[in-house]
Design a protein around this motif. Structure first.
Motif, PDB file in Angstrom:
ATOM      1  N   LYS A 207      61.077  12.304  -8.073  1.00  0.00           N
ATOM      2  CA  LYS A 207      60.686  12.645  -6.711  1.00  0.00           C
ATOM      3  C   LYS A 207      61.777  13.453  -6.021  1.00  0.00           C
ATOM      4  O   LYS A 207      62.918  13.011  -5.923  1.00  0.00           O
ATOM      5  N   THR A 208      61.433  14.645  -5.563  1.00  0.00           N
ATOM      6  CA  THR A 208      62.351  15.495  -4.811  1.00  0.00           C
ATOM      7  C   THR A 208      61.609  16.020  -3.587  1.00  0.00           C
ATOM      8  O   THR A 208      60.435  15.725  -3.375  1.00  0.00           O
ATOM      9  N   GLU A 209      62.291  16.816  -2.784  1.00  0.00           N
ATOM     10  CA  GLU A 209      61.689  17.322  -1.550  1.00  0.00           C
ATOM     11  C   GLU A 209      61.269  18.774  -1.717  1.00  0.00           C
ATOM     12  O   GLU A 209      62.016  19.600  -2.242  1.00  0.00           O
ATOM     13  N   LYS A 210      60.058  19.043  -1.267  1.00  0.00           N
ATOM     14  CA  LYS A 210      59.481  20.381  -1.419  1.00  0.00           C
ATOM     15  C   LYS A 210      60.067  21.381  -0.428  1.00  0.00           C
ATOM     16  O   LYS A 210      60.017  22.592  -0.664  1.00  0.00           O
ATOM     17  N   ASP A 211      60.640  20.895   0.667  1.00  0.00           N
ATOM     18  CA  ASP A 211      61.158  21.792   1.701  1.00  0.00           C
ATOM     19  C   ASP A 211      62.558  21.352   2.114  1.00  0.00           C
ATOM     20  O   ASP A 211      63.115  20.404   1.557  1.00  0.00           O
ATOM     21  N   ARG A 212      63.118  22.046   3.074  1.00  0.00           N
ATOM     22  CA  ARG A 212      64.469  21.750   3.550  1.00  0.00           C
ATOM     23  C   ARG A 212      64.451  20.846   4.781  1.00  0.00           C
ATOM     24  O   ARG A 212      65.464  20.716   5.474  1.00  0.00           O
ATOM     25  N   GLU A 213      63.296  20.239   5.057  1.00  0.00           N
ATOM     26  CA  GLU A 213      63.122  19.392   6.241  1.00  0.00           C
ATOM     27  C   GLU A 213      62.780  17.963   5.835  1.00  0.00           C
ATOM     28  O   GLU A 213      61.997  17.283   6.497  1.00  0.00           O
ATOM     29  N   GLY A 214      63.369  17.514   4.725  1.00  0.00           N
ATOM     30  CA  GLY A 214      63.137  16.150   4.269  1.00  0.00           C
ATOM     31  C   GLY A 214      61.721  15.899   3.800  1.00  0.00           C
ATOM     32  O   GLY A 214      61.265  14.752   3.775  1.00  0.00           O
ATOM     33  N   GLY A 215      61.014  16.954   3.422  1.00  0.00           N
ATOM     34  CA  GLY A 215      59.638  16.812   2.965  1.00  0.00           C
ATOM     35  C   GLY A 215      58.617  16.746   4.085  1.00  0.00           C
ATOM     36  O   GLY A 215      57.420  16.579   3.829  1.00  0.00           O
ATOM     37  N   ARG A 216      59.058  16.901   5.324  1.00  0.00           N
ATOM     38  CA  ARG A 216      58.130  16.759   6.462  1.00  0.00           C
ATOM     39  C   ARG A 216      57.131  17.908   6.539  1.00  0.00           C
ATOM     40  O   ARG A 216      56.045  17.752   7.104  1.00  0.00           O
ATOM     41  N   ARG A 217      57.477  19.060   5.967  1.00  0.00           N
ATOM     42  CA  ARG A 217      56.579  20.214   6.074  1.00  0.00           C
ATOM     43  C   ARG A 217      55.647  20.341   4.878  1.00  0.00           C
ATOM     44  O   ARG A 217      54.438  20.514   5.044  1.00  0.00           O
ATOM     45  N   PHE A 218      56.210  20.243   3.663  1.00  0.00           N
ATOM     46  CA  PHE A 218      55.391  20.447   2.465  1.00  0.00           C
ATOM     47  C   PHE A 218      55.347  19.234   1.536  1.00  0.00           C
ATOM     48  O   PHE A 218      54.730  19.290   0.487  1.00  0.00           O
ATOM     49  N   GLY A 219      56.021  18.143   1.921  1.00  0.00           N
ATOM     50  CA  GLY A 219      55.891  16.910   1.170  1.00  0.00           C
ATOM     51  C   GLY A 219      56.775  16.833  -0.061  1.00  0.00           C
ATOM     52  O   GLY A 219      57.876  17.382  -0.112  1.00  0.00           O
ATOM     53  N   VAL A 220      56.243  16.158  -1.084  1.00  0.00           N
ATOM     54  CA  VAL A 220      57.001  15.828  -2.290  1.00  0.00           C
ATOM     55  C   VAL A 220      56.864  16.928  -3.335  1.00  0.00           C
ATOM     56  O   VAL A 220      55.787  17.503  -3.524  1.00  0.00           O
ATOM     57  N   ASN A 221      57.961  17.203  -3.995  1.00  0.00           N
ATOM     58  CA  ASN A 221      57.962  18.019  -5.208  1.00  0.00           C
ATOM     59  C   ASN A 221      58.340  17.108  -6.377  1.00  0.00           C
ATOM     60  O   ASN A 221      59.277  16.319  -6.276  1.00  0.00           O
ATOM     61  N   VAL A 222      57.596  17.199  -7.471  1.00  0.00           N
ATOM     62  CA  VAL A 222      57.915  16.406  -8.652  1.00  0.00           C
ATOM     63  C   VAL A 222      58.633  17.294  -9.668  1.00  0.00           C
ATOM     64  O   VAL A 222      58.079  18.289 -10.136  1.00  0.00           O
ATOM     65  N   ALA A 223      59.882  16.953  -9.947  1.00  0.00           N
ATOM     66  CA  ALA A 223      60.630  17.617 -11.028  1.00  0.00           C
ATOM     67  C   ALA A 223      60.356  16.854 -12.315  1.00  0.00           C
ATOM     68  O   ALA A 223      60.433  15.623 -12.338  1.00  0.00           O
ATOM     69  N   TRP A 224      60.046  17.562 -13.388  1.00  0.00           N
ATOM     70  CA  TRP A 224      59.633  16.915 -14.633  1.00  0.00           C
ATOM     71  C   TRP A 224      60.740  16.995 -15.673  1.00  0.00           C
ATOM     72  O   TRP A 224      61.300  18.069 -15.911  1.00  0.00           O
ATOM     73  N   MET A 225      61.037  15.866 -16.306  1.00  0.00           N
ATOM     74  CA  MET A 225      62.062  15.812 -17.333  1.00  0.00           C
ATOM     75  C   MET A 225      61.500  15.089 -18.556  1.00  0.00           C
ATOM     76  O   MET A 225      60.926  14.006 -18.449  1.00  0.00           O
TER      77      MET A 225
END
Length: 258
Positions: A119-137
């Motif tokens: 779980k990472t952040e999609k934006d520079r506003e703590g995820g408040r604008r675009f939500g969660v980004n999933v980085a895959w490993m």
């Protein structure tokens, strides 16, 4: 394409393992035999990974905005990983062979392969604008792969410990509100120290000039002067372990065949 059932979470989280001082899951994870890993760039952040007896497709997209001029990435695959529900990295229509699908953070098993959605952040506003980004490993054909998706938030210390050092890092470099700028990408490469860097999510001739707010790859490469760059005149590479540097990082740039 009908919604596919998510594979079950592993019982123990990686952070719990770290807290108890157990060995890294990547050390305890059953190693796959060395093989050749084929990596095909299908445009933007979309790649097909083939090796170890299966195929993994990351971030298929809809042809709109920055991806308008790419061909639809409806290729045969066994598993689809998506980093967000946005159309440039989460369009899952048109796959005829009913592949499995993962789209949330967690620890999963697929055909004996461990896959971690971080779980990472999609934006520079703590995820408040675009939500969660999933980085895959995951590990495939002997390579430890980290695909950061369309990340714009910083990698925290816990995430850095989780990740360790990737063999292959797929990192966005084109900026905009939903992905790293060239400067942010450079700092993340310096933080994670991957062996092989493959830039993603930058402006190409596929972009709709009126709606795409990304910059070109050259901005990132200029900042990374001093790091060797290998330009490949095709969209697919076949990697062996001997292709990875013994120390430092190498940047590999694939070419999309328009």
């Amino acid at each position: 394409m009908k919604r596919r059932q998510l594979m079950s979470y592993a019982a123990t989280s990686l952070l719990a393992a770290l807290a108890t001082g157990l060995p890294s899951v990547w050390e305890s994870y059953q190693a796959q035999s060395n093989d050749i890993l084929s990596v095909q760039w299908l445009g933007h952040t979309c790649f097909l990974f083939t090796g170890g007896g299966f195929r993994v497709l990351v971030n298929p997209f809809r042809q709109i905005g920055c991806t308008a001029g790419y061909r639809a990435p409806n290729v045969a695959t066994d598993l689809i990983l998506i980093s967000s529900r946005l159309l440039d990295e989460g369009a899952i229509e048109g796959f005829s062979n009913n592949p499995s699908l993962l789209y949330e953070p967690g620890i999963f098993q697929f055909n004996g392969m461990r896959i971690e959605g971080i779980k990472t952040e999609k934006d520079r506003e703590g995820g408040r604008r675009f939500g969660v980004n999933v980085a895959w490993m995951w590990k495939q054909a002997g390579f430890k792969i980290l695909h950061l998706g369309g990340i714009a938030g910083k990698i925290g210390i816990e995430q850095q410990i989780l990740i360790g050092r990737p063999d292959l890092l797929f990192i966005p470099v084109g900026g905009g509100p939903k992905a790293y700028t060239p400067e942010e990408a450079k700092k993340t490469v310096e933080l994670l120290k991957p062996k092989l860097v493959i830039p993603t999510h930058y402006k190409t001739q596929a972009a709709d000039a009126n709606t795409c707010d990304l910059v070109s790859l050259d901005d990132f490469l200029t900042l990374m002067s001093g790091t060797p760059v290998r330009r490949i005149d095709k969209d697919t590479i076949a990697l062996k372990s001997t292709d990875l540097p013994d120390s430092g990082s190498v940047i590999e740039v694939l070419s999309y065949k328009f």
